[in-house]
Design an enzyme around this catalytic site. Structure first.
Site, short mmCIF file in Angstrom:
data_model
loop_
_atom_site.label_atom_id
_atom_site.label_comp_id
_atom_site.label_asym_id
_atom_site.label_seq_id
_atom_site.Cartn_x
_atom_site.Cartn_y
_atom_site.Cartn_z
N HIS A 157 21.98 -7.71 -75.48
CA HIS A 157 23.29 -6.93 -75.95
C HIS A 157 23.98 -7.36 -76.80
O HIS A 157 24.76 -6.56 -77.38
CB HIS A 157 23.33 -5.65 -75.24
CG HIS A 157 22.65 -5.33 -73.83
ND1 HIS A 157 22.30 -4.11 -74.31
CD2 HIS A 157 21.41 -5.13 -73.30
CE1 HIS A 157 21.70 -3.20 -73.70
NE2 HIS A 157 20.75 -4.12 -73.21
N ASP A 365 30.38 -9.14 -82.12
CA ASP A 365 30.09 -7.78 -80.59
C ASP A 365 28.43 -8.05 -81.37
O ASP A 365 28.07 -7.31 -81.97
CB ASP A 365 30.56 -6.30 -81.70
CG ASP A 365 30.84 -5.75 -80.07
OD1 ASP A 365 30.32 -6.26 -79.67
OD2 ASP A 365 32.18 -5.06 -80.33
#
Ligand code: GDG
Length: 474
Positions: A157, A365
């Site tokens: 992720h 991110d």
């Protein structure tokens, strides 16, 4: 059809739309498993004096979960240690915050072995296993060592770091080698795939058999980008809820005709909140005509309180927000509202909708689901503007946002000015393209693409790999 087993560090299926305060990962997985009648396995979050390998099975918010407890030492070495003090900062390009401690490394291996030991009895021969995130990179290796032959996939992720950065990690090759025990490796972006292939090819002498298939350590693995999305249907339900409308009205009232610039993040240094505050301050300094016409609302829910860099960040944000308000506030205007309490999902949806600018400026991110939620919450007839960091995985596809370098105060400040002044026609055109993307590439598509790819792997890759191996050995 074969059953899906999802394995992740924590298991916390949120309730249906509205009431949850869970992070992106939990929302995404629960949505996937409810439909697939699968099993979700992981750590309960509790610690016990001595690890026993016992598990509790239960149904939580419509999802069957199997939970195991860990020891306090596991929590400190594996979770607060290797996962969150070593891998997280390194993979988010913060080598200055990385702690390299042998005990963390040992704890990480030990806990992955414990996950494997406890999980093995639950696995049926037909199951496919989908392992989530950086806490569990060595899990497939440990399962294989215990005789598990099932197809196993892994999804990261967070970003995969550049090769030179990864090279600063002691025994980094072991980490890369462990990934070759999987059949399928999923990353958020093409960029992450390229970075992984670069690490594997240059430092582990992996061979690219064909596009997206690597061979090294006598094993082959498929590598592919699966950009994660939000649960668009569920979220649009939250947006239409009475609570969201109540919160939208509440915000509009409290805006008192001013425009709202909104940030929503877990309180984490990777999210660039301090840099965002600095950019907002530059905006206030450079645009005196805008004083008292705008305000920023930053919601930053506390996370990983046990890790010192997070405590330090909290202190910094308290100080910087205080400085900005001290310098600019007037008796009837507070330029920065900084809030640490979490909001329910439906409350958040109403807050998003009332915001003129969604300011999403992480320094790094994996994807960033807030950017997608902000878009999904907008009023089609009068949408707000998304300002998005070029270093969020979301920027690879959300190209109609105003893309900024979050490290440049001027860049972000100018984007705020431009966003506030953007004509309705341009706002609509940008939003329509963004919303189309968010709706289409949602969490269901992410799940289906990954799971279908994993299910197809034996048929798809194995013959070609074995053919290649035969050619090589003959
Ligand atoms: C990791 C990766 C990747 C935040 N405050 C509240 C609240 N949130 C929710 C948001 C959003 C989620 O948390 C945050 O998701 P992100 O994607 O922004 O970030 P991470 O938590 O770091 O997630 C990330 C993600 O995994 C999925 O792969 O995108 O890159 O770092 O959903 O809405 N939710 C509620 N109240 C809050 O106050 N209800």
């Amino acid at each position: 059809m074969s059953r899906l087993i999802v394995v992740s560090n924590r298991v916390n299926p949120p309730a249906d739309s509205g009431v949850g305060t869970a992070g992106g990962l939990a929302m995404a997985l629960a949505a996937a498993l409810r439909e697939d009648k699968g099993l979700w396995f992981g750590w309960s979050g509790n610690t016990v004096e001595q690890y026993t390998g016992q598990m509790s099975m239960q149904k939580v918010n419509g999802v069957t979960v199997a939970l195991m407890d860990l020891e306090a030492q596991d929590e400190s070495e594996y979770y607060n240690g290797y996962a969150n003090r070593t891998l997280w900062p390194l993979f988010h390009y913060r080598p200055d915050l990385v702690a390299y401690e042998r005990s963390f490394d040992e704890g990480y291996t030990r806990v992955n072995m414990r996950f494997a030991e406890t999980l093995v009895p639950l696995i049926d021969p037909d199951d496919i296993i989908w392992v989530q995130d950086y806490h569990l990179i060595p899990l497939a290796r440990e399962l294989r060592a215990r005789g598990v032959k099932n197809r196993i996939g892994f999804f990261l992720h967070i970003p995969w770091p550049a090769r030179r950065l990864l090279a600063t990690l002691p025994r980094q090759n072991e980490l890369v080698e462990a990934l070759f025990s999987y059949d399928l490796l999923g990353f958020q972006t093409e960029d992450d795939c390229a970075a992984f292939i670069d690490s594997a090819a240059e430092d582990s002498r992996a061979e690219v058999l064909r596009t997206g298939v690597l061979k090294a350590f006598g094993k082959s693995v498929r590598v592919k980008a699966f950009p994660i999305g939000i649960d668009a249907v569920d979220f649009s339900g939250a947006v239409k809820s009475d609570t969201a409308e109540t919160y939208r009205k509440l915000m509009v009232k409290s805006e008192a005709g001013r425009k709202m610039i909104l940030g929503v993040d877990r309180l984490d240094y990777s999210k660039g909140i301090e840099e965002r505050f600095a950019a907002y301050e530059t905006f206030l300094a450079d645009n005196p005509d805008q004083l008292a016409k705008v305000f920023m609302l930053q919601i930053a829910t506390r996370s990983r309180d046990d890790v010192d860099s997070y405590q330090h960040l909290r202190g910094r944000l308290d100080a910087v927000s205080g400085q900005i308000n001290g310098a600019y506030a007037t008796v009837d205007w507070v330029p920065l509202r900084y809030v640490n309490r979490p909001y329910r999902r439906d409350e958040l949806a109403g807050i998003y909708r009332a915001a003129h600018i969604g300011l999403v400026t992480p320094l790094r991110d994996g994807m960033n689901l807030v950017a997608k939620e902000y878009v999904a919450a907008q009023d089609p007839s009068n949408p707000g503007v998304l300002i998005l960091s070029q270093f969020a995985g979301a920027a690879e596809t959300m190209t109609e946002a105003l893309i900024v370098n979050p490290l440049s105060r001027e860049d972000v400040s100018e984007a705020i000015r431009r966003g506030l002044a953007m004509p309705l026609k341009e706002r609509k055109a940008r939003w329509e393209a963004l919303f189309d993307n968010v709706k289409t590439n949602d969490v269901d598509r992410w799940r289906d693409n990954f799971v279908n790819c994993l299910r197809a792997i034996k048929l798809d890759i194995a013959p070609e790999v074995s053919a290649k191996v035969e050619t090589v050995s003959s």
